[in-house]
Design a protein around this motif. Structure first.
Motif, PDB file in Angstrom:
ATOM      1  N   GLU A   7       0.809  -1.212   0.000  1.00 30.82           N
ATOM      2  CA  GLU A   7       0.000   0.000   0.000  1.00 30.82           C
ATOM      3  C   GLU A   7       0.845   1.267   0.000  1.00 30.82           C
ATOM      4  O   GLU A   7       0.337   2.348  -0.245  1.00 30.82           O
ATOM      5  N   ILE A   8       2.137   1.115   0.283  1.00 30.80           N
ATOM      6  CA  ILE A   8       3.019   2.286   0.292  1.00 30.80           C
ATOM      7  C   ILE A   8       3.496   2.602  -1.125  1.00 30.80           C
ATOM      8  O   ILE A   8       3.401   3.737  -1.601  1.00 30.80           O
ATOM      9  N   LEU A   9       3.993   1.586  -1.830  1.00 29.23           N
ATOM     10  CA  LEU A   9       4.541   1.799  -3.164  1.00 29.23           C
ATOM     11  C   LEU A   9       3.478   1.698  -4.254  1.00 29.23           C
ATOM     12  O   LEU A   9       3.619   2.306  -5.314  1.00 29.23           O
ATOM     13  N   GLU A  10       2.429   0.924  -4.003  1.00 31.53           N
ATOM     14  CA  GLU A  10       1.343   0.746  -4.976  1.00 31.53           C
ATOM     15  C   GLU A  10       1.880   0.423  -6.372  1.00 31.53           C
ATOM     16  O   GLU A  10       1.458   0.998  -7.371  1.00 31.53           O
ATOM     17  N   ASP A  11       2.841  -0.505  -6.415  1.00 30.29           N
ATOM     18  CA  ASP A  11       3.410  -0.934  -7.684  1.00 30.29           C
ATOM     19  C   ASP A  11       2.618  -2.146  -8.152  1.00 30.29           C
ATOM     20  O   ASP A  11       2.993  -3.297  -7.905  1.00 30.29           O
ATOM     21  N   THR A  12       1.503  -1.881  -8.836  1.00 29.11           N
ATOM     22  CA  THR A  12       0.565  -2.948  -9.171  1.00 29.11           C
ATOM     23  C   THR A  12       0.045  -2.825 -10.592  1.00 29.11           C
ATOM     24  O   THR A  12       0.102  -1.763 -11.205  1.00 29.11           O
ATOM     25  N   SER A  13      -0.487  -3.936 -11.101  1.00 25.49           N
ATOM     26  CA  SER A  13      -1.187  -3.967 -12.381  1.00 25.49           C
ATOM     27  C   SER A  13      -2.551  -4.604 -12.162  1.00 25.49           C
ATOM     28  O   SER A  13      -2.736  -5.382 -11.228  1.00 25.49           O
ATOM     29  N   ILE A  14      -3.499  -4.270 -13.053  1.00 27.40           N
ATOM     30  CA  ILE A  14      -4.904  -4.667 -12.876  1.00 27.40           C
ATOM     31  C   ILE A  14      -5.430  -5.300 -14.164  1.00 27.40           C
ATOM     32  O   ILE A  14      -5.121  -4.840 -15.254  1.00 27.40           O
ATOM     33  N   ARG A  15      -6.258  -6.351 -14.023  1.00 22.01           N
ATOM     34  CA  ARG A  15      -6.985  -6.916 -15.156  1.00 22.01           C
ATOM     35  C   ARG A  15      -8.354  -7.397 -14.672  1.00 22.01           C
ATOM     36  O   ARG A  15      -8.519  -7.759 -13.508  1.00 22.01           O
ATOM     37  N   VAL A  16      -9.314  -7.439 -15.599  1.00 25.78           N
ATOM     38  CA  VAL A  16     -10.624  -8.010 -15.323  1.00 25.78           C
ATOM     39  C   VAL A  16     -10.569  -9.498 -15.649  1.00 25.78           C
ATOM     40  O   VAL A  16     -10.183  -9.880 -16.756  1.00 25.78           O
ATOM     41  N   ALA A  17     -10.940 -10.337 -14.693  1.00 28.44           N
ATOM     42  CA  ALA A  17     -10.937 -11.786 -14.894  1.00 28.44           C
ATOM     43  C   ALA A  17     -12.199 -12.209 -15.649  1.00 28.44           C
ATOM     44  O   ALA A  17     -13.220 -11.520 -15.573  1.00 28.44           O
ATOM     45  N   PRO A  18     -12.115 -13.341 -16.374  1.00 28.36           N
ATOM     46  CA  PRO A  18     -10.985 -14.268 -16.464  1.00 28.36           C
ATOM     47  C   PRO A  18      -9.968 -13.810 -17.505  1.00 28.36           C
ATOM     48  O   PRO A  18     -10.315 -13.109 -18.459  1.00 28.36           O
ATOM     49  N   ILE A  19      -8.716 -14.222 -17.303  1.00 26.02           N
ATOM     50  CA  ILE A  19      -7.658 -13.857 -18.235  1.00 26.02           C
ATOM     51  C   ILE A  19      -6.864 -15.089 -18.633  1.00 26.02           C
ATOM     52  O   ILE A  19      -6.871 -16.108 -17.948  1.00 26.02           O
ATOM     53  N   GLY A  20      -6.162 -14.981 -19.765  1.00 24.38           N
ATOM     54  CA  GLY A  20      -5.297 -16.036 -20.250  1.00 24.38           C
ATOM     55  C   GLY A  20      -3.848 -15.775 -19.901  1.00 24.38           C
ATOM     56  O   GLY A  20      -3.513 -14.820 -19.202  1.00 24.38           O
ATOM     57  N   GLU A  21      -2.983 -16.621 -20.449  1.00 27.92           N
ATOM     58  CA  GLU A  21      -1.554 -16.524 -20.123  1.00 27.92           C
ATOM     59  C   GLU A  21      -0.959 -15.189 -20.559  1.00 27.92           C
ATOM     60  O   GLU A  21      -0.160 -14.586 -19.838  1.00 27.92           O
ATOM     61  N   GLY A  22      -1.348 -14.713 -21.746  1.00 30.30           N
ATOM     62  CA  GLY A  22      -0.770 -13.463 -22.239  1.00 30.30           C
ATOM     63  C   GLY A  22      -1.056 -12.297 -21.318  1.00 30.30           C
ATOM     64  O   GLY A  22      -0.160 -11.501 -21.004  1.00 30.30           O
TER      65      GLY A  22
END
Length: 698
Positions: free
Chosen positions: A608-623
């Motif tokens: 929560e300090i660095l917030e180094d994140t990525s987001i996707r809506v599930a479901p997702i594939g390998e790519g």
């Protein structure tokens, strides 16, 4: 086209509630229809024999066969009017009348009944609370707005009727045309996904644009729009950015994701180009509707003004494009054609005394370079250069080289005259160099959207019944939350976890520790204590002879911190080597619009300090899972930066996919955090878990 064809190309339109009373909406719609509509307009009003010299009918069933009913009667009789139209065989209805869910209470109940009637008769219903619809293909203006649209190939939808009236007034002045225009209103039946699908199938629509305040069916929207954007660009402005959703969430994932990031992820996965302003919305639309996509990201800038040329170069640097590196042959050709004072490197400065021939030759040479995918022509007015002639040269070179060219012909009347000629050939002109580059950038970004492939989600062999049993434990909790006592859930879906057990006695703790090779970790297990490390509820590197005292200590600290906390016990867990590993987080927050929203990023105490994140809506594939890993700033740590041994990135990618399957299989999971998911050279392990369950969904 699809099932909405008659909505935009009716032969007969009924205005239910038509009137000749000055200032009435029913009169405004009738007048707008009568002005340009190619078909028949039928007023419906039981209290009139004629309206504006048109024969008036008491009801729709008495009128000639109707393709579209536009309903503008008081809210109390709207439902009756809809049913009457449906009984008369009308399939397309636009409800202008307000007073529905936007007013709450009674209006919301009325809107629920409206949806039921629409479902009963399978109606294509726009609204309620709509400005109406337009289609320039048949001269249809079934709105009460003051302006009709110019003809064009851009189809436009908006949740705000006022926004449409303002845009049309401005667009007419700018010479921007439309194919179809829809005021979505309350979206009780037809929503943005329906119109995107329809326009994606229409040969008359080159670009779909829209203003949205919210997307109700996020999952359907992503699926539908992703299919459309493979062939037709979609550009949207989404308003209402807020962090309220993040403040309401209880997990790390929920707090970081929030509603706005859900929209960002959903729109990106759908292939939507998101505009940050109304101006950008139309800057994108103008480029996308008239120009081919560049086959390379290199941009050539040709200018007679040094300052604007530098501004253009800066704008390219701020975009996803790049300044093209000219070949030696291009530089030699420019040096031979240009005076010594000119700059033959990119940006090409043909200097202020350039006439049409010099400008044209520089553009021709630049567009012939294989490293150039597109060009920006930037000019300040001079006495030796006529903008109308420069516009003709730009059109000629753009057509000859089949590469997109945008112009920035700065000035007033001189530029406006040339702009009309450019527009006829699909070349947009912008006063600001940054806007010109932005238009090209939209073309390049859309090319990448069309080129990308979306792989289907993997289906792993998992133990769903075991997972369901674990989730059912939440039924005994007042807050429906589970922690590390639910690690079996991860194991059921093939996500590795360290060896360990939860015990409620110090002697049991010693026994478990002795069965695990090496030192162990002890953690307090309580649904009421989220940040265990902060209160001393975690002991790391505990040897067998220290386990008893460590157990007593973590329990005492938990009691002192929160005397009324429910303490399930203490987890005794295999020690994981953190020094050679990277702590990450994999989580999910169930968004009300888009459903399961996956998160990956740098984990542990820094999430929560660095917030180094990525987001996707599930479901997702390998790519998509691999993209999530690559997008975070800390990705080099996983790949072995600065002499570190690379982590098992493939294991991380697989874990994200397995979690995607888990939260898709079980809509009852509202929030879930695996933090940390430790990624080391020899694999990944989920060290800690927290989740919230909607037991009514089990």
């Amino acid at each position: 086209m699809g099932r909405l064809q008659e909505l935009f190309a009716p032969e007969t339109v009924a205005v239910v509630g038509a009137t000749d009373r000055d200032g009435a909406v029913g009169r405004a719609i009738l007048e707008n229809l009568a002005a340009d509509f190619e078909g028949e307009v039928v007023p419906v009003n039981p209290n009139r024999d004629a309206v504006l010299e048109l024969e008036c009918y008491p009801d729709v069933s008495s009128a000639p066969p109707v393709d579209l009913s536009v309903i503008v009667v008081p809210p109390s009789i709207v439902l009756e009017a809809i049913r009457e139209s449906a009984e008369a065989g009308v399939e397309n209805v636009v409800v202008i009348t307000a007073g529905f869910s936007e007013t709450g209470g009674e209006g919301a109940a009325r809107e629920r009944e409206l949806r039921e009637i629409a479902a009963e008769y399978d109606l294509n219903l726009v609204g309620p609370n709509s400005l109406g619809v337009m289609s320039t293909g048949v001269g249809l203006n079934a709105t009460f707005g003051p302006e009709n649209a110019l003809e064009g190939s851009v189809s436009f939808m908006s949740q705000s009727g006022a926004f449409i009236t303002a845009v049309l007034d401005w667009a007419n002045e700018q010479g921007i045309g439309f194919r179809d225009v829809v005021s979505l209103g309350n979206k009780a039946v037809l929503d943005e996904a329906d119109f995107i699908r329809e326009w994606g199938e229409s040969p008359d629509t080159d670009v779909v644009i829209g203003y949205l305040e919210g997307i109700d069916g996020g999952a359907e929207f992503v699926e539908t729009t992703r299919e459309v954007t493979a062939e037709t660009p979609v550009v949207l402005v989404k308003s209402g950015r807020t962090d309220a959703g993040a403040k309401a969430a209880s997990s790390h994932t929920g707090a970081i994701a929030g509603t706005e990031r859900a929209y960002e992820a959903g729109l990106e996965q759908a292939g939507v180009l998101r505009a940050r302003s109304v101006q950008e919305l139309f800057d994108y639309a103008r480029a996308l509707s008239g120009l081919p996509a560049p086959d390379a990201d290199g941009v050539a800038v040709v200018t007679n003004a040094g300052g604007p040329g530098v501004l253009t170069t800066d704008a390219v640097g701020d975009s996803s494009l790049e300044m093209a590196s000219f070949t030696d042959e291009t530089i030699d050709a420019l040096a031979e054609a240009m005076p010594e004072e000119a700059n033959v490197y990119n940006p090409i400065d043909v200097i202020g005394d350039a006439d049409l021939e010099r400008f044209d030759e520089a553009l021709d040479i630049a567009l012939g370079d294989p490293n150039v995918g597109a060009a920006v022509v930037v000019s300040a007015p001079t006495a030796v250069l006529r903008y109308d002639e420069l516009a003709e040269a730009v059109i000629s070179r753009h057509t000859e080289h089949e590469k997109p060219v945008v112009t920035c012909l700065m000035g007033g009347d001189r530029a406006r005259a040339a702009e009309i000629s450019l527009r006829e050939f699909g070349v947009p002109n912008y006063f600001d160099p940054a806007r010109a580059v932005s238009g090209l950038d939209a073309l390049a970004r859309y090319r990448r959207i069309r080129e990308r492939s979306v792989d289907a989600p993997a289906t792993f062999d998992v133990d769903r019944e075991r997972a369901r049993e674990v989730l059912a434990r939440a039924e005994s909790r007042t807050d429906n939350r589970l922690g590390v006592e639910a690690m079996d859930l991860l194991e059921a879906y093939g996500i590795p976890t360290p060896t360990g057990e939860i015990v409620d006695d110090p002697d049991e703790a010693v026994s478990v520790a002795e069965s695990i090779e090496g030192e162990v970790v002890l953690k307090i297990v309580s649904p009421d204590i989220s940040h265990k490390s902060d209160i001393g509820g975690v002991k790391v590197g505990v040897s067998d002879d220290e386990v008893y005292d460590a157990y007593e200590d973590v329990v005492a600290r938990a009691r002192n911190y929160q005397p009324d906390a429910t303490i399930i016990g203490v987890q005794v867990q295999e020690m994981v080597d953190l020094e050679a590993s990277t702590e990450t987080i994999v989580g999910m927050n169930r968004d009300p619009q888009f459903g399961p929203l996956l998160l990956f990023g740098l984990g542990g105490i820094f999430v929560e300090i660095l917030e180094d994140t990525s987001i996707r809506v599930a479901p997702i594939g390998e790519g998509a899972a691999r993209e999530m890993v690559d997008e975070i700033r800390a990705a080099p740590l996983l790949r072995g930066a600065r002499g570190r041994e690379p982590a098992d990135v493939e294991g991380v990618v697989e874990t994200i996919q397995r979690l995607s399957q888990l939260v898709t299989d079980f809509p009852a999971i509202l929030e879930l955090d695996v933090n940390p998911l430790v990624a080391g050279p020899d694999g990944v392990q989920a060290i800690d878990l927290r989740l919230t369950v909607d037991t009514e969904e089990l």
